[in-house]
Design a protein around this motif. Structure first.
Motif, PDB file in Angstrom:
ATOM      1  N   CYS A  31       0.807  -1.219   0.000  1.00 33.46           N
ATOM      2  CA  CYS A  31       0.000   0.000   0.000  1.00 33.46           C
ATOM      3  C   CYS A  31       0.844   1.274   0.000  1.00 33.46           C
ATOM      4  O   CYS A  31       0.342   2.353  -0.282  1.00 33.46           O
ATOM      5  CB  CYS A  31      -0.941   0.008   1.202  1.00 33.46           C
ATOM      6  N   CYS A  36       1.910   1.027   7.873  1.00 32.77           N
ATOM      7  CA  CYS A  36       1.159  -0.210   7.670  1.00 32.77           C
ATOM      8  C   CYS A  36       1.816  -1.369   8.421  1.00 32.77           C
ATOM      9  O   CYS A  36       3.025  -1.527   8.402  1.00 32.77           O
ATOM     10  CB  CYS A  36       1.076  -0.530   6.185  1.00 32.77           C
ATOM     11  N   CYS A  39       2.016  -4.660   5.205  1.00 30.88           N
ATOM     12  CA  CYS A  39       2.820  -4.655   3.988  1.00 30.88           C
ATOM     13  C   CYS A  39       4.310  -4.489   4.292  1.00 30.88           C
ATOM     14  O   CYS A  39       4.690  -4.044   5.363  1.00 30.88           O
ATOM     15  CB  CYS A  39       2.386  -3.500   3.090  1.00 30.88           C
ATOM     16  N   HIS A 147      -7.829  -1.041   5.072  1.00 32.01           N
ATOM     17  CA  HIS A 147      -6.493  -1.608   5.217  1.00 32.01           C
ATOM     18  C   HIS A 147      -5.683  -0.844   6.262  1.00 32.01           C
ATOM     19  O   HIS A 147      -4.970  -1.435   7.064  1.00 32.01           O
ATOM     20  CB  HIS A 147      -5.811  -1.550   3.842  1.00 32.01           C
TER      21      HIS A 147
HETATM   22 ZN   LIG Z   1      -0.320  -1.926   3.674  1.00 25.12          ZN
END
Ligand SMILES: [Zn+2]
Length: 513
Positions: A31, A36, A39, A147
């Motif tokens: 992303c 995050c 990821c 997300h």
């Molecule tokens: Zn991510």
């Protein structure tokens, strides 16, 4: 995961074949947000302290690229569906967007939504490709919000009323370009927003604005279908309009169809065409060729003395009727055909360097002022802009881009892009010359520098000893290869000799130092 798309196609030989396209969907597309937890953050491009991540739709990129290029706008996710649409619609804007995405100083991240298993959407029956792409953008925006969770606000920026409405129904935060920029609290940024062309304004709105001033000034442009038919029948001619550098009220179109240059006299006959535009022209009856020339000269004189531009209403004044008796060269026989522009096939609009016409500061602080921009390039007409920072701009060289030119406005409308510096300052004026001649003086990117051999580097003793090579390091040699060439080896130099003559050298290079 594999998605396949199949369709039937007719070949040139008339056979019908079934084509199957395979579309691989992946689950390892990241992303780009450093916060995050899921990821790989090694490739993250977005800011680590960003509280808002914005996702822009295709039209925002196409129309507001000057705004996106401003450093105030960052933490932008560029979806691959948007990138692809921009590429198909405007290659110049696409290249500017790619440059933003690869610029390490900026936080623009390309997300391949079309290849991600959770964001790929199939076209539904009865859905237009445009609607499908808008839906893909909303699905991706929603995916980002889910997300990344509540730590970050994901904001969709769209000027499409329908898309914004659907986004909000789906629980996605959405703003128009203008409402988003207002949230940033930097009023000067609002100057960069491209206002929708007045054609979008309903007649009622236009009349509300300034009932007496909204008069038609220019003839309508013919629709493309009519132009194509007219070109085919030989009643219209197509060519690139070149405006006379010494007289901006005179332009030429080299026409293959009549084997001569067609002259266009005056702004009215140029009908809103800019230098470099590909236009369609219609020849005027031969008995009017001379008369048009006189008209143009009269118009020219009128506009030179024209200083009524302090208020937006006067900037729109229709050209006055001028006494023609003195104008024109009566003895000359017109030999060249004269014509008028009936449509514009391809615009050559870009941004221009110049300054604002001097004007008094409007009463009240912080209000929107309408000003007229005068390009350093005399071939370009004055451009109307709106600004909230008039006091800052009046003594500056600025860059302005053109957005639209409707039939009701004497001058085209544009928007402020950036300030170069103070008028008369040496560095400012040098930069103006570079920009005007399209010379890119920005520092080389890291990708370009990576092409060079590692330092320390020097010319090898072998090359210096080679009798067929010459050491020209004492001369200023310019590479003259076109953009995109593989071997940069053709070069020129030009030196002023004591005799006053110039020595010009044509060189083939083995090393460029
Ligand atoms: Zn991510």
């Amino acid at each position: 995961m594999l998605q396949s798309k199949s369709f039937v196609k007719k070949t040139k030989q008339g056979k019908v074949v079934k084509v199957v396209r395979e579309h691989y969907l992946r689950d390892d597309i990241y992303c780009g947000a450093p916060i995050c937890k899921v990821c790989d953050v090694a490739a993250a491009r977005l800011g680590s302290s960003a509280s808002t991540i914005i996702i822009v739709d295709t039209n925002v990129v196409l129309h507001q690229i000057d705004l996106l290029e401003n450093p105030a706008i960052d933490d932008v996710v560029v979806l691959s569906v948007v990138l692809e649409e921009v590429k198909n619609k405007n290659l110049a804007v696409y290249n500017r967007l790619r440059a933003l995405c690869s610029n390490s100083q900026r936080r623009f991240f390309v997300f391949s939504n079309e290849y991600h298993k959770d964001t790929y959407v199939k076209i539904e029956s009865g859905e237009t490709p445009n609607d499908r792409n808008d839906r893909a953008i909303r699905v991706a925006a929603q995916w980002y919000q889910n997300h990344l969770g509540s730590a970050v606000k994901v904001l969709l920026i769209t000027n499409d009323r329908e898309n914004k409405k659907k986004a909000i129904q789906d629980g996605i935060s959405a703003e128009t370009v203008e409402s988003y920029v207002k949230l940033l609290g930097q009023p000067a940024l609002l100057d960069l927003i491209v206002q929708p062309p007045s054609e979008d304004v309903t007649m009622e709105d236009a009349e509300d604005l300034r009932p007496s001033k909204r008069k038609t000034i220019y003839p309508e442009h013919k629709p493309m279908s009519e132009i194509t038919a007219g070109l085919h029948r030989g009643i219209y001619h197509q060519g690139k309009l070149r405006v006379n550098r010494y007289n901006p009220f005179e332009a030429y179109i080299g026409s293959e169809s009549i084997g001569d240059e067609i002259i266009v006299y005056g702004r009215s006959n140029m009908n809103r065409a800019f230098d470099g535009d590909i236009v369609a022209v219609e020849l005027l009856p031969q008995d009017r060729w001379q008369e048009e020339k006189s008209l143009a000269i009269a118009n020219d004189e009128e506009e030179e003395e024209d200083d009524v531009h302090l208020a937006p209403s006067s900037a729109d004044d229709a050209p006055r009727v001028t006494n023609l008796s003195q104008a024109g060269d009566k003895d000359a026989t017109p030999t060249r055909p004269s014509g008028r522009v009936i449509g514009i096939i391809k615009r050559n609009w870009h941004s221009y360097c110049g300054s604002l016409d001097p004007m008094p500061m409007p009463a009240g602080e912080g209000g929107i002022a309408h000003a007229l921009f005068v390009s350093k390039d005399r071939r370009i007409p004055k451009i109307r802009i709106q600004t909230r920072q008039l006091g800052n701009l009046l003594d500056k060289r600025i860059i302005v881009a053109v957005d639209s030119w409707d039939r009701l406005s004497r001058y085209p409308s544009g928007h402020y892009v950036r300030t170069i510096g103070e008028i008369g300052d040496r560095d400012t004026e040098s930069e103006v010359v570079l920009i005007e001649n399209d010379i890119d003086a920005r520092p080389f990117s890291s990708q370009v520098l990576a092409c060079l051999p590692p330092l320390p580097w020097s010319v090898s003793a072998e090359d210096i000893a080679n009798p067929i090579r010459q050491d020209l390091r004492h001369l200023r040699v310019f590479s003259v290869d076109p953009p995109g060439c593989k071997d940069i080896d053709d070069a020129l130099h030009c030196t002023l000799l004591p005799s006053g003559n110039f020595e010009v050298g044509v060189r083939i290079l083995c090393h460029l130092v």
